[in-house]
Design an enzyme around this catalytic site. Structure first.
Site, PDB file in Angstrom:
ATOM      1  N   GLU A 470      39.036  50.207  31.456  1.00 53.41           N
ATOM      2  CA  GLU A 470      39.411  49.018  30.695  1.00 53.41           C
ATOM      3  C   GLU A 470      40.907  48.742  30.782  1.00 53.41           C
ATOM      4  O   GLU A 470      41.337  47.582  30.762  1.00 53.41           O
ATOM      5  CB  GLU A 470      38.966  49.149  29.236  1.00 53.41           C
ATOM      6  CG  GLU A 470      37.459  49.234  29.050  1.00 53.41           C
ATOM      7  CD  GLU A 470      36.691  48.079  29.684  1.00 53.41           C
ATOM      8  OE1 GLU A 470      37.266  46.982  29.857  1.00 53.41           O
ATOM      9  OE2 GLU A 470      35.507  48.278  30.025  1.00 53.41           O
ATOM     10  N   HIS A 473      41.514  46.691  33.786  1.00 56.30           N
ATOM     11  CA  HIS A 473      41.334  45.267  33.468  1.00 56.30           C
ATOM     12  C   HIS A 473      42.564  44.734  32.728  1.00 56.30           C
ATOM     13  O   HIS A 473      43.030  43.618  32.989  1.00 56.30           O
ATOM     14  CB  HIS A 473      40.106  45.069  32.576  1.00 56.30           C
ATOM     15  CG  HIS A 473      38.795  45.090  33.277  1.00 56.30           C
ATOM     16  ND1 HIS A 473      38.517  44.332  34.391  1.00 56.30           N
ATOM     17  CD2 HIS A 473      37.652  45.772  32.989  1.00 56.30           C
ATOM     18  CE1 HIS A 473      37.261  44.544  34.767  1.00 56.30           C
ATOM     19  NE2 HIS A 473      36.719  45.412  33.934  1.00 56.30           N
ATOM     20  N   HIS A 476      45.317  43.930  34.931  1.00 56.91           N
ATOM     21  CA  HIS A 476      45.021  42.708  35.684  1.00 56.91           C
ATOM     22  C   HIS A 476      45.464  41.477  34.888  1.00 56.91           C
ATOM     23  O   HIS A 476      45.959  40.495  35.454  1.00 56.91           O
ATOM     24  CB  HIS A 476      43.517  42.651  35.973  1.00 56.91           C
ATOM     25  CG  HIS A 476      43.128  41.771  37.104  1.00 56.91           C
ATOM     26  ND1 HIS A 476      41.812  41.514  37.427  1.00 56.91           N
ATOM     27  CD2 HIS A 476      43.862  41.043  38.002  1.00 56.91           C
ATOM     28  CE1 HIS A 476      41.758  40.709  38.464  1.00 56.91           C
ATOM     29  NE2 HIS A 476      42.986  40.396  38.822  1.00 56.91           N
TER      30      HIS A 476
END
Length: 680
Positions: A470, A473, A476
């Site tokens: 996570e 992510h 990102h």
């Protein structure tokens, strides 16, 4: 009249939502006002008399509806991570209204006419590559919403969207209700037999939260039930807990999801056919890297066959272990984790109770941060007394290598009954540069079992991997460096979005990371080298099981969305028949059975797209090899390419082109098979 904080300018640090002043009733007024404002913005753009330009149409759309974006992001982050009955009622009411609002914009023929005109003239507009990509995304978004249909088709498409929004909300709330209503109370020593101290501690904490002082409670949170299934020697209770976990969404009564599933599939199929596709899977995959159901099935089957073969070998070992312990029963789904732990101990001299004291939540958070520092030059500074939606939420300021503010990172790590299950990343605000330098506010939400008051929270290795996933992510979103909101951060193809997260997991398993951060929570001693070696040597232990439970879910998802007549679906019969066709081992269940498959039915994000994790895994396995080939998993040149082409690029370019720019070639599926321990 009290001023609605959602409709006021926020004076909070970093423009965080002023959670302490927001009440559920504020959202009803705020949504109505924000949707009206957004509609006025859209109408103004659509009704311009001047010819369309990129600036007066596309850029104008990108800067419209700002209040609605702010309100919706605040609301849906709350309904996922810290909901209540009042918020759930508003969610049920607002979901179809938001779908109607979205349809009115996407089906606005005047607006679509302007976008289509720009698309037709795109070669003469002198757009840079990012502008061209944004125009392409708008053209495709409107087409796929039905903007090219006649009036009757548009009206039907709007009705379908509103109904699907209602169904998705009900599905999600039903699963949460089944999860939060269930508790396995461990009353006696026999009930608690075999459970290690770390699980008893978290079970006591769960009991305290439910007003059951001096008792122990197992919940349906994965971080509670999985270790229970792993260690409990009480087979009757393992069976009871597993069946409750497996039956979420199909218990009859108001929370049963089977009728919702059938209607959802029927409406999705109708939508796809209206847009000229044979079925919803073909529609959904047309805008992905995979392109077609056959391409997806080809990948899944290539992995499925060696995975099943390995899983059957694993099952035979479990059966031998059971017989050696004097048990004559066959291996059932509620036995797999229990005997698997024993086999792992026998084969690798490794068990979870030995590992867990070295995997403190605090240290794994710091390991994830340190990895980002070494790869991308980021640093993280915890901020106290920030506005948060729950006392457990932590806030970190993220700084770049130049010391400048990059964004905020929120960590919400502990399970609670007000939070849906699973783990995810979301954004309260996305990065873009259209109106100044707007920095991101990113949140990671987990469901770890909390340690006792004053005690460290200890993780399983799988929990630690989830945290790294996570956070991948999260990076990102945090590292996004684009101009336009529509392509910011994780706004990429669904089967590309898991690349940054799954790739980031690789660093957790690196000895130089574990040797520094895997230290005993009481003594501070680093994990012994022998234990670290055993952990790494067992990396692919039980991989047949893990691959089968995931791949079965992905194959079922694909088949569900190619049904010729989904209205006639008998969910249980379909699931049994399809699993029989592919040779699903009897002792393994799907990672997500259909009645609680939230990836697929709480919205259509992963519908006909659950395969995406494996599609991205082909890339992440191959991408990590780029570092290994340099002999340095923190190689600065490779990390620089990774930042430029993957983590900061958002949806600025086609995902295949982005990967090629990073790696210099297409990914090899053999890297995935090797990573999972299957013969290439």
């Amino acid at each position: 009249m009290t001023v609605n904080p959602l409709l006021s300018d926020w004076t909070t640090p970093f423009d965080l939502p002023p959670f302490e002043t927001i009440a559920p009733e504020h959202f009803e007024e705020a949504f109505d006002a924000a949707m009206a404002e957004a509609k006025a913005d859209t109408d103004r753009i659509a009704d311009q008399e001047v010819a369309p330009t990129f600036e007066n149409t596309i850029v104008a759309l990108e800067t419209s509806g700002k209040t609605l974006t702010k309100v919706a992001r605040t609301f849906f982050n709350l309904t996922g991570a810290h909901t209540n009955e009042a918020l759930q009622k508003i969610e049920r009411d607002v979901a179809p209204k938001l779908a109607k609002h979205s349809s009115e914009m996407l089906l606005n023929s005047r607006l679509y006419g302007r976008i289509a005109a720009l698309w037709d003239q795109r070669d003469s507009l002198d757009l840079n590559s990012e502008d061209a990509r944004v125009l392409e995304r708008y053209q495709k978004m409107f087409q796929r919403a039905g903007a090219g249909l006649d009036d009757a088709g548009k009206a039907r498409m709007a009705d379908i969207s509103q109904r699907l929004a209602t169904l998705g909300t009900s599905f999600s709330q039903n699963v949460l209700k089944d999860e939060s209503d269930y508790q396995l109370v461990l009353e006696t020593e026999e009930d608690r037999a075999g459970l290690p101290d770390f699980l008893l501690t978290s079970a006591a904490e769960a009991a305290n939260e439910r007003g059951l002082d001096s008792k122990h409670v197992i919940t349906l949170s994965r971080s509670s039930i999985e270790p229970f299934l792993q260690f409990s020697t009480n087979r009757r209770l393992r069976e009871e807990a597993f069946k409750a976990w497996s039956a979420r969404g199909e218990n009859g009564g108001q929370t049963d999801n089977r009728a919702i599933i059938s209607e959802t599939l029927k409406l999705r199929d109708e939508k796809a056919r209206m847009l000229g596709f044979k079925n919803f899977a073909e529609f959904k995959l047309d805008d992905t890297m995979a392109k077609t159901p056959d391409n997806v099935r080809g990948l899944l089957v290539k992995v499925w066959e060696p995975a099943v073969a390995q899983a059957r070998e694993e099952e035979a070992k479990l059966a031998d272990m059971a017989r050696n312990a004097g048990e004559n029963h066959s291996i059932e789904a509620w036995d797999w984790r229990f005997y698997s732990e024993k086999v792992r101990k026998a084969e690798h001299d490794l068990d979870e109770t030995e590992l867990k004291p070295y995997l403190q939540l605090e240290n794994i958070i710091q390991a994830a941060f340190d990895t980002a520092t070494r790869l991308f030059g980021l640093t993280f500074k915890e901020l106290k007394d920030m506005p948060v939606y729950h006392p457990d939420v932590r806030v970190f300021e993220v700084l770049g290598k130049d010391g400048n503010h990059v964004g905020l990172f929120l960590g919400d790590y502990f399970a609670r009954s007000s939070k849906r299950s699973g783990a995810w990343m979301s954004a309260f605000r996305s990065q873009h540069r259209l109106e100044g330098d707007v920095t991101p506010i990113i949140v990671n939400v987990m469901n770890f079992s909390k340690g006792a008051k004053g005690e460290a929270t200890l993780l399983t290795f799988d929990d630690a991997r989830t945290l790294f996933h996570e956070f991948g992510h999260g990076l990102h979103g945090l590292l996004s460096n684009v101009t336009y909101p529509i392509i910011s951060g994780t706004s990429v193809s669904r089967d590309f979005v898991e690349l940054p997260s799954q790739l980031y997991e690789h660093w957790l398993s690196q000895p130089e990371v574990l040797s520094k951060y895997a230290v005993h929570y009481k003594t501070g001693e680093p994990m012994p080298e022998a234990l670290l070696d055993k952990l790494l040597a067992a990396a692919n232990f039980n991989q047949g099981f893990a691959t089968v439970e995931y791949t079965a879910s992905a194959l079922i998802d694909l088949e569900l969305h190619q049904l010729e007549d989904p209205a006639e679906l008998d969910v249980a019969a379909f699931e049994k028949e399809e699993l029989g066709k592919i040779g699903m081992p009897q002792a393994i269940t799907m990672r997500h059975r259909i009645p609680h498959f939230q990836h697929v039915f709480s919205g259509d994000g992963y519908a006909a797209g659950y395969y995406s994790y494996m599609w991205s895994e082909v890339m992440d396995a191959d991408a990590f090899e780029a570092f290994e080939e340099k002999g340095n998993v923190f190689d600065p040149e490779t990390a620089g390419k990774l930042l430029t082409y993957i983590y900061s690029a958002g949806g600025r370019q086609d995902p295949e082109a982005a990967y090629l720019a990073f790696r210099g070639r297409a990914p090899r599926i053999d890297a995935l098979l090797e990573k999972r321990g299957f013969a290439a």
